[in-house]
Design a protein around this motif. Structure first.
Motif, PDB file in Angstrom:
ATOM      1  N   PHE A 413      10.591   1.033  -7.715  1.00 45.29           N
ATOM      2  CA  PHE A 413       9.674   1.632  -6.570  1.00 45.29           C
ATOM      3  C   PHE A 413       8.302   0.780  -6.498  1.00 45.29           C
ATOM      4  CE2 PHE A 413      12.410   4.524  -8.378  1.00 45.29           C
ATOM      5  CZ  PHE A 413      12.918   4.731  -7.120  1.00 45.29           C
ATOM      6  N   ILE A 414       7.408   0.739  -7.579  1.00 47.76           N
ATOM      7  CA  ILE A 414       5.803   0.138  -7.360  1.00 47.76           C
ATOM      8  C   ILE A 414       6.107  -1.316  -7.040  1.00 47.76           C
ATOM      9  CG2 ILE A 414       4.288  -1.170  -8.780  1.00 47.76           C
ATOM     10  CD1 ILE A 414       4.861   0.999 -10.878  1.00 47.76           C
ATOM     11  N   PHE A 415       6.635  -2.909  -7.017  1.00 49.11           N
ATOM     12  CA  PHE A 415       7.221  -3.355  -6.405  1.00 49.11           C
ATOM     13  C   PHE A 415       7.087  -3.742  -4.881  1.00 49.11           C
ATOM     14  CE2 PHE A 415       8.097  -6.254 -10.332  1.00 49.11           C
ATOM     15  CZ  PHE A 415       6.753  -6.471 -11.214  1.00 49.11           C
ATOM     16  N   PRO A 416       7.897  -3.253  -4.384  1.00 48.66           N
ATOM     17  CA  PRO A 416       8.365  -2.608  -2.574  1.00 48.66           C
ATOM     18  C   PRO A 416       7.614  -2.570  -2.306  1.00 48.66           C
ATOM     19  CG  PRO A 416      10.113  -2.100  -3.950  1.00 48.66           C
ATOM     20  CD  PRO A 416       9.175  -2.777  -5.272  1.00 48.66           C
ATOM     21  N   GLY A 417       6.421  -1.334  -3.080  1.00 49.20           N
ATOM     22  CA  GLY A 417       5.330  -0.531  -2.327  1.00 49.20           C
ATOM     23  C   GLY A 417       4.459  -1.331  -2.119  1.00 49.20           C
ATOM     24  N   LEU A 418       3.784  -2.086  -3.288  1.00 52.81           N
ATOM     25  CA  LEU A 418       3.058  -3.494  -3.389  1.00 52.81           C
ATOM     26  C   LEU A 418       3.394  -4.181  -2.227  1.00 52.81           C
ATOM     27  CD1 LEU A 418       2.102  -3.669  -7.156  1.00 52.81           C
ATOM     28  CD2 LEU A 418       0.450  -2.047  -5.379  1.00 52.81           C
ATOM     29  N   ILE A 419       4.358  -5.079  -2.644  1.00 48.64           N
ATOM     30  CA  ILE A 419       4.541  -5.887  -1.296  1.00 48.64           C
ATOM     31  C   ILE A 419       3.990  -5.242   0.701  1.00 48.64           C
ATOM     32  CG2 ILE A 419       6.440  -7.135   0.232  1.00 48.64           C
ATOM     33  CD1 ILE A 419       8.004  -7.124  -2.074  1.00 48.64           C
ATOM     34  N   ALA A 420       4.229  -3.679   0.678  1.00 52.89           N
ATOM     35  CA  ALA A 420       3.710  -3.294   2.047  1.00 52.89           C
ATOM     36  C   ALA A 420       3.103  -3.398   2.089  1.00 52.89           C
ATOM     37  CB  ALA A 420       5.197  -2.170   2.280  1.00 52.89           C
ATOM     38  N   LEU A 421       2.254  -2.896   1.233  1.00 49.32           N
ATOM     39  CA  LEU A 421       0.527  -2.773   1.171  1.00 49.32           C
ATOM     40  C   LEU A 421      -0.214  -3.832   1.535  1.00 49.32           C
ATOM     41  CD1 LEU A 421       0.289  -0.116  -1.833  1.00 49.32           C
ATOM     42  CD2 LEU A 421      -0.450   0.467   0.869  1.00 49.32           C
ATOM     43  N   MET A 439       4.530   5.839  -2.920  1.00 50.27           N
ATOM     44  CA  MET A 439       5.962   6.127  -3.323  1.00 50.27           C
ATOM     45  C   MET A 439       5.282   4.381  -4.949  1.00 50.27           C
ATOM     46  SD  MET A 439       8.735   2.853  -3.188  1.00 50.27           S
ATOM     47  CE  MET A 439       8.777   3.708  -1.355  1.00 50.27           C
ATOM     48  N   VAL A 440       4.052   4.106  -4.547  1.00 52.01           N
ATOM     49  CA  VAL A 440       3.519   3.546  -5.769  1.00 52.01           C
ATOM     50  C   VAL A 440       2.701   4.486  -7.046  1.00 52.01           C
ATOM     51  CG1 VAL A 440       1.325   1.714  -6.670  1.00 52.01           C
ATOM     52  CG2 VAL A 440       2.777   1.357  -4.734  1.00 52.01           C
ATOM     53  N   VAL A 441       2.094   5.352  -6.594  1.00 55.53           N
ATOM     54  CA  VAL A 441       1.158   6.334  -6.779  1.00 55.53           C
ATOM     55  C   VAL A 441       2.349   7.468  -7.824  1.00 55.53           C
ATOM     56  CG1 VAL A 441      -0.418   8.507  -6.946  1.00 55.53           C
ATOM     57  CG2 VAL A 441      -0.676   6.649  -5.576  1.00 55.53           C
ATOM     58  N   VAL A 442       3.362   7.654  -7.080  1.00 57.01           N
ATOM     59  CA  VAL A 442       4.173   8.858  -7.399  1.00 57.01           C
ATOM     60  C   VAL A 442       4.710   8.007  -8.625  1.00 57.01           C
ATOM     61  CG1 VAL A 442       6.249  10.137  -7.577  1.00 57.01           C
ATOM     62  CG2 VAL A 442       4.538   9.964  -5.374  1.00 57.01           C
ATOM     63  N   ALA A 443       5.238   7.225  -8.128  1.00 59.07           N
ATOM     64  CA  ALA A 443       5.664   5.970  -9.969  1.00 59.07           C
ATOM     65  C   ALA A 443       5.256   5.966 -10.445  1.00 59.07           C
ATOM     66  CB  ALA A 443       6.671   4.715  -9.064  1.00 59.07           C
ATOM     67  N   VAL A 444       3.887   5.299 -10.812  1.00 65.63           N
ATOM     68  CA  VAL A 444       3.431   5.168 -11.869  1.00 65.63           C
ATOM     69  C   VAL A 444       2.940   6.010 -12.591  1.00 65.63           C
ATOM     70  CG1 VAL A 444       0.757   4.785 -12.426  1.00 65.63           C
ATOM     71  CG2 VAL A 444       1.792   2.901 -10.303  1.00 65.63           C
ATOM     72  N   ILE A 445       2.728   7.187 -12.222  1.00 67.56           N
ATOM     73  CA  ILE A 445       1.780   8.229 -12.868  1.00 67.56           C
ATOM     74  C   ILE A 445       3.295   9.446 -13.212  1.00 67.56           C
ATOM     75  CG2 ILE A 445       1.986  11.429 -12.373  1.00 67.56           C
ATOM     76  CD1 ILE A 445      -0.173  10.386  -9.750  1.00 67.56           C
ATOM     77  N   SER A 446       4.194   9.311 -12.463  1.00 70.80           N
ATOM     78  CA  SER A 446       5.429   9.293 -13.417  1.00 70.80           C
ATOM     79  C   SER A 446       5.845   8.390 -14.742  1.00 70.80           C
ATOM     80  CB  SER A 446       6.577   9.687 -12.333  1.00 70.80           C
ATOM     81  OG  SER A 446       6.608  10.318 -11.280  1.00 70.80           O
TER      82      SER A 446
END
Length: 482
Positions: A413-421, A439-446
């Protein structure tokens, strides 16, 4: 690895991309020099082959832990969490596919290199290596537990299939001997295929065996439901304190592990037929849809069948009498099919593990499939390491709780989201960036919540008078071992 990339092969596998398909980048990415990866010329994989291989990569041991998430979240929220995780996974795979097209990235690490340079590539490769080695060690331990048995708590103990068939333990149904034979005669031959497409038949069988478990569980649950012997399932999470609220996040590593398949997306795409017009995005959607159906059915009917007595690994529940005709036979079928299923998933994880380790150690060498010395040396080293880990270091489960909350969440989740950002090729829409941000925020918090909860559970003894509504130790699929 260096070499030219035939454009027709990549565009065929990735959907026939042309500059007209999406917004043209304003400037070429200088970091593309970091992603020039050689093509070994193999492009024979069909749509069905790709779907089976990606689905088998996804449906691993995590399927057995999903019913336990219902004991944490309750049935409606648990099913919703599985569906939402599937949708987020489909979106994260879509990011990897679309952002690979304009730069012709042939690997996850190459795509990260384009966005974040050499550090991004190395971090991705290390996450894949850590995740895949850990999961493969767990797979071998599960195989040993199912065939030879496992000691532990009531919730986690298993009597091995081979031990039951022979009426007691012998030298040839012991864990060490069984794992040695399984590794040498099943896992090693499957791991020695040079192309992931060669595993299409074993992957099809693996998916079929997962469906066997789903069908049997569904039929048994429906029968007991009509017989009136199933209690009403819990609908809401049992939250009684701040700590119990935090434990709701312990389902995140389970769901992330259940859907992780990102490390095999590019290897599968690279081998697809360039002339067939088959698109990897259609493959990913078909695979995630198939896996989501399997997961929802497993969680729903598994939890209906066992309720709050559902074990962290539901396989433990099938060691008991189900109070139906042919109960012993059905339980044996489930356990045997599950063990074989895990054996067939193993080589797919080993495939991407070997590719990423080779790329990390020898980034400028010719393709691994064209170098027999490197191929067999890395295969031998990896399988030996995994085998030793499974036999000599059995009490490693706490580490997997943390890798599930870190490496797996990063890859999924985090890497794919960062690629898009980061949007290196300048093709992201505003909707893409909103989805990626969420996606990144929810993944990091969780992920952080799950890690903190695991640390608390390790440092503070659990109050036996309180409800046990958490998944602490979920990666110890067979529980505390002795």
């Amino acid at each position: 690895m260096t070499g030219e990339i035939p454009a027709e092969n990549l565009t065929g596998a990735l959907g026939g991309y042309t500059p007209a398909d999406q917004r043209t980048p304003l400037l070429p990415s200088k970091k593309q020099d970091l992603t020039v990866e050689a093509d070994d010329g193999y492009h024979q994989a069909s749509f069905s082959s790709a779907v089976f291989n990606l689905s088998t990569t996804t449906v691993g041991a995590g399927i057995m832990a999903l019913p336990a998430t219902m004991t944490v979240l309750g049935l409606p929220l648990g099913i919703l969490a599985i569906i939402v995780s599937g949708l987020l996974t489909e979106r994260s795979l879509d990011f990897l596919i679309r952002f690979s097209k304009p730069i012709k990235a042939r690997s996850y690490g190459g795509l990260m290199a384009d966005s974040f340079g050499k550090i991004g590539r190395i971090m991705t490769q290390l996450c894949i290596i850590v995740n895949n080695i850990g999961v493969q060690i767990v797979y071998l331990i599960i195989i040993g537990d199912v065939l030879s048995g496992a000691k532990g708590t009531v919730d986690s103990a298993h009597t091995g299939i081979l031990v039951e068939l022979t009426g007691g333990p012998t030298w040839w149904n012991g864990r060490l001997f069984v794992l040695t034979v399984t590794t040498l005669f099943i896992l090693v031959p499957l791991a020695c295929f040079r192309h992931v497409d060669s595993l299409k038949h074993s992957s099809a069988l693996s998916v079929a065996l997962a469906l066997v478990f789903v069908v049997i569980t569904t039929v048994v649950a429906i029968k007991k439901l009509f017989d009136g012997t199933i209690e009403a399932p819990r609908m809401l999470p049992d939250v009684y304190s701040i700590s119990s609220l935090g434990r709701l996040f312990t389902v995140v590593p389970v769901l992330a592990t259940a859907y992780i398949c990102h490390h095999n997306l590019h290897p599968i795409a690279n081998e697809m037929k360039a002339s067939s017009g088959v698109e990897i995005d259609k493959v990913s959607r078909a695979s995630i849809t198939l896996c989501s159906v399997i997961y929802v059915a497993t969680a729903l009917f598994g939890f209906l069948l066992f309720g709050d007595k559902t074990a962290s690994d539901i396989l433990s529940n099938f060691d008991a009498d189900l109070d139906i005709p042919y109960s012993k036979f059905l339980c044996d079928v489930i356990r045997i099919s599950y063990a074989v299923h895990i054996m067939l998933v193993f080589p797919l994880l080993n495939f991407s593990l070997r590719l990423n380790l080779d790329s990390l150690l020898f980034p400028k060498r010719r393709p691994l499939s064209e170098s027999s010395r490197r191929f067999y040396t890395l295969t031998a080293i990896l399988i030996t390491t995994i085998f030793i880990g499974s036999t000599l270091v059995p009490n490693i489960w706490v580490a997997f709780e943390f890798t599930g909350s870190t490496a797996t969440v990063l890859l999924g989740f985090i890497f794919p989201g960062l690629i898009a950002l980061r949007d290196s090729p300048r093709i992201a829409t505003s909707r893409d960036k909103w989805v990626a941000s969420i996606m990144v925020v929810v993944a990091v918090i969780s992920s952080v919540s799950a890690i903190v909860t695991n640390v608390i559970d390790l440092s503070i003894p659990v109050d036996s008078t309180q409800p046990k509504n958490n998944l602490h130790g979920i990666y110890s699929y067979m529980g505390a071992r002795s």
